[in-house]
Structures are given as C-alpha cells and as structure tokens.
Design a protein around this motif. Structure first.
Motif, PDB file in Angstrom:
ATOM      1  N   GLY A 202      -7.824   4.762  -6.245  1.00 25.49           N
ATOM      2  CA  GLY A 202      -8.793   3.828  -5.693  1.00 25.49           C
ATOM      3  C   GLY A 202      -8.656   2.399  -6.140  1.00 25.49           C
ATOM      4  N   CYS A 203      -7.623   2.051  -6.911  1.00 24.70           N
ATOM      5  CA  CYS A 203      -7.408   0.644  -7.252  1.00 24.70           C
ATOM      6  C   CYS A 203      -7.112  -0.148  -5.983  1.00 24.70           C
ATOM      7  N   ASP A 204      -7.555  -1.388  -5.976  1.00 28.32           N
ATOM      8  CA  ASP A 204      -7.399  -2.230  -4.784  1.00 28.32           C
ATOM      9  C   ASP A 204      -6.004  -2.829  -4.671  1.00 28.32           C
ATOM     10  N   ALA A 205      -5.367  -3.030  -5.817  1.00 31.91           N
ATOM     11  CA  ALA A 205      -4.100  -3.766  -5.832  1.00 31.91           C
ATOM     12  C   ALA A 205      -3.153  -3.143  -6.840  1.00 31.91           C
ATOM     13  N   TRP A 206      -1.889  -3.427  -6.630  1.00 34.48           N
ATOM     14  CA  TRP A 206      -0.853  -3.069  -7.603  1.00 34.48           C
ATOM     15  C   TRP A 206      -0.160  -4.368  -7.995  1.00 34.48           C
ATOM     16  N   TYR A 207      -0.320  -4.757  -9.259  1.00 30.24           N
ATOM     17  CA  TYR A 207       0.351  -5.928  -9.816  1.00 30.24           C
ATOM     18  C   TYR A 207       1.674  -5.435 -10.393  1.00 30.24           C
ATOM     19  N   SER A 208       2.753  -5.654  -9.662  1.00 33.64           N
ATOM     20  CA  SER A 208       3.982  -4.888  -9.865  1.00 33.64           C
ATOM     21  C   SER A 208       5.168  -5.722 -10.325  1.00 33.64           C
ATOM     22  N   VAL A 209       5.797  -5.260 -11.393  1.00 30.79           N
ATOM     23  CA  VAL A 209       7.058  -5.831 -11.862  1.00 30.79           C
ATOM     24  C   VAL A 209       8.188  -5.497 -10.889  1.00 30.79           C
ATOM     25  N   VAL A 210       8.315  -4.217 -10.560  1.00 29.63           N
ATOM     26  CA  VAL A 210       9.457  -3.788  -9.750  1.00 29.63           C
ATOM     27  C   VAL A 210       9.456  -4.477  -8.392  1.00 29.63           C
ATOM     28  N   ARG A 223       1.618   0.768   0.811  1.00 21.02           N
ATOM     29  CA  ARG A 223       1.106   0.999   2.162  1.00 21.02           C
ATOM     30  C   ARG A 223       0.718   2.454   2.373  1.00 21.02           C
ATOM     31  N   ALA A 224       1.492   3.366   1.787  1.00 17.44           N
ATOM     32  CA  ALA A 224       1.130   4.781   1.905  1.00 17.44           C
ATOM     33  C   ALA A 224      -0.202   5.051   1.218  1.00 17.44           C
ATOM     34  N   ALA A 225      -0.354   4.582  -0.005  1.00 14.63           N
ATOM     35  CA  ALA A 225      -1.593   4.827  -0.737  1.00 14.63           C
ATOM     36  C   ALA A 225      -2.781   4.180  -0.060  1.00 14.63           C
ATOM     37  N   ARG A 226      -2.605   2.961   0.408  1.00 13.72           N
ATOM     38  CA  ARG A 226      -3.724   2.238   1.023  1.00 13.72           C
ATOM     39  C   ARG A 226      -4.125   2.841   2.362  1.00 13.72           C
ATOM     40  N   ASP A 229      -2.256   8.117   2.535  1.00 15.18           N
ATOM     41  CA  ASP A 229      -1.175   9.093   2.413  1.00 15.18           C
ATOM     42  C   ASP A 229      -0.738   9.163   0.951  1.00 15.18           C
ATOM     43  N   ALA A 230      -1.561   9.810   0.135  1.00 16.71           N
ATOM     44  CA  ALA A 230      -1.282   9.886  -1.297  1.00 16.71           C
ATOM     45  C   ALA A 230       0.032  10.616  -1.568  1.00 16.71           C
ATOM     46  N   GLY A 231       0.345  11.605  -0.762  1.00 17.40           N
ATOM     47  CA  GLY A 231       1.566  12.373  -0.977  1.00 17.40           C
ATOM     48  C   GLY A 231       2.810  11.525  -0.830  1.00 17.40           C
ATOM     49  N   GLN A 232       2.846  10.672   0.197  1.00 26.51           N
ATOM     50  CA  GLN A 232       4.019   9.812   0.371  1.00 26.51           C
ATOM     51  C   GLN A 232       4.133   8.816  -0.776  1.00 26.51           C
TER      52      GLN A 232
END
Length: 297
Positions: A202-210, A223-226, A229-232
């Motif tokens: 349920g986090c709104d954002a991913w602050y991502s290094v990669v 995009r899958a999580a949002r 589609d948790a599985g993808q």
C-alpha cells in the motif's frame, strides 16, 4: 507527484567536478522512460560530496533535461544554514520538490531533527520529502517523530527505509503509518529489494536506486503493483534477485555505478574519491548479472 516511481540517478563525478554531459543524459533517459519523478542529488547522487556550486549547477541541469518530469532535489547538509542554501538553489533551479535527510557528524537527537525540519519547512515554497535513510545518516526515525514532522508545512511525503519482508507484516506496517500520518502525506518505500513488497502493501511511491539506471524493470514492478497485480510485481522483483544480492554484498551505489559504466552511461570511474568502486572480480560479476538479467539493452 509523490506517487508511482521516483528514479534516483547517479551524479557522475570527476575530480574536476560533475560530468554534466553524462548527468544530463541520465536525466533525459529517465524522463523518456516514463519515470513519475526524478530524485536528483539523493544518496545515489552523491550530494554530500559536492560543493554548493556543484549542487546548484546539477539541480539546474536536472530540471533542464527532465522535460515535464518533476525533479525532486536533495538538500541535505551538516548545518541548517547549508541546507537552507541548498533549498534556495534547488527552488531557483525550478525543482518541483526537495528531499531532506538529517545528515550528521555529531549524533543527532530527535529534537535536533525535528528542529531541522521545522526550520527548513518554514523557508520553503515547494513540497518536501522526509528522507529516512539510517544506512547513510546513522539516524533512525521513530513513528512518533514521523508524525511530528509530518504536521509541518510543505511536508508531502516520507521516504521510509523499507518494510518487513513478510507481506502481511508489511501491510500492517503501512496501516500503522497511515493511522498516524496526515492523509496529505504519501508513503514511499526505499530499499530496492523490498520495493515490490512495499508497493503491494500500500505504499504510494517507490523511491528507487535501481530505477536511476534501469528504469524499465522498476516501472514494470511499479505499474503492476499500482494496478493491483501483486503477483507480477513480485515476479519481476524475484527475477532481479541476482541484482539484489549484489546490492546486499556491495551496497547499491557501487553496483549501479559499475553497471552504468559497463553500459556506457557514465565514465569508467564516476564515484567521488575516496570511493573507489568494485574490484575486478566483482566488476566481472556485475557483468555476468547484467547479461543474465538481459539488462544490457
């Protein structure tokens, strides 16, 4: 703005300053890939190693080459006066927001940190992301401190250092934070191996290094999580496990710096001394992982 994928690129550095051409190209690449925002001069961007003039110039370069993608600029420094200078420079450059970590040499108290955010937020005209990164700052926020800081003006998001690996525990953690934070403040997960778990929780954002070097797989996860589609999202994160293993062993900064160099995105040596990057055997392992994960395209 503080939702979706925020990509944090390297700031390629030579001993004469920032490699502006390489930095501009990294920024433009992230904008073209479709990142929701760009985090310039974060920890991956080596902000703590730069002079005020270098940081101000890097902020301008980032904004100029991000096109319509919002740029959030890191403003952390040891002294509040220097944080305020960095905030002024970021705002003058046209940053859409700023990112502030409580840097320290002497250990900071909770009152010290609250006072820092109180002083800085009073001088801002753009939104602020609270940057909780104990791995670099050696300061750990409590939930109570999150709640106090989140009530300050202009605080728009909190970048938490991760969530529990267990999905149910991660959801409980996010629920707890939602209960104590204003509804106007978004939650952003960091710690890339836990990015999918945090977004699925349920986090709104991913602050991502990669995402700063490999935006496409990070966008796939986000995009899958949002979209539910948790599985993808989990599957794509599991696919990247060899990369996460390198992060665990060497730290994300050294790994992405080596990967960016191997892809020709930065010069061979773009970390600020005394950081010397990886040894030969480890560079070879990075090359193997890039090939294995098809990340060279």
């Amino acid at each position: 703005m503080f939702t979706g994928l925020s990509a944090f690129p390297l700031t390629p550095i030579t001993e004469t300053g920032v490699d502006e051409r390489a930095f501009a190209a990294l920024i433009a690449r992230l904008a073209a890939a479709g990142a929701d925002s760009i985090g310039a001069l974060g920890s991956t961007g080596s902000y703590a190693y730069l002079t005020r003039e270098e940081r101000a110039r890097a902020a301008r370069v980032a904004v100029e080459h991000a096109e319509r993608t919002p740029v959030v600029v890191g403003i952390g420094a040891l002294r509040t006066r220097h944080v305020l200078e960095a905030a002024e420079d970021a705002q003058n450059a046209g940053a859409a927001g700023v990112l502030l970590a409580p840097m320290s040499y002497q250990p900071l108290t909770h009152d010290d940190v609250f006072g820092l955010y109180e002083d800085v937020s009073a001088h801002l005209s753009v939104p602020l992301v609270v940057y909780d990164n104990p791995g670099t700052t050696h300061f750990a926020f409590t939930d109570e401190l999150y709640a106090r800081v989140a009530e300050l003006p202009h605080v728009a998001s909190i970048k938490i250092p991760g969530v529990p690996a267990d999905p149910e525990a991660a959801r409980a953690r996010v629920r707890r934070l939602r209960q104590i934070l204003p509804g106007t403040v978004t939650l952003g997960v960091s710690g890339d191996p836990l990015g999918a778990t945090g977004l699925n929780a349920g986090c709104d954002a991913w602050y991502s290094v990669v995402a700063g070097t490999f935006p496409e797989p990070a966008l796939t996860i986000t995009r899958a999580a949002r979209s539910g589609d948790a599985g993808q999202a989990r599957a794509e994160s599991r696919r990247l496990q060899p990369l996460w293993d390198l992060f665990d062993r060497h730290g994300s900064l050294r790994v992405v710096a080596e990967a960016a160099a191997q892809l020709g995105l930065t010069p061979p040596h773009s970390l600020p001394l005394p950081l010397r990057g990886l040894e030969a055997d480890d560079r070879a392992r990075v090359a193997d992982v890039l090939e294995q994960l098809r990340l060279r395209a």
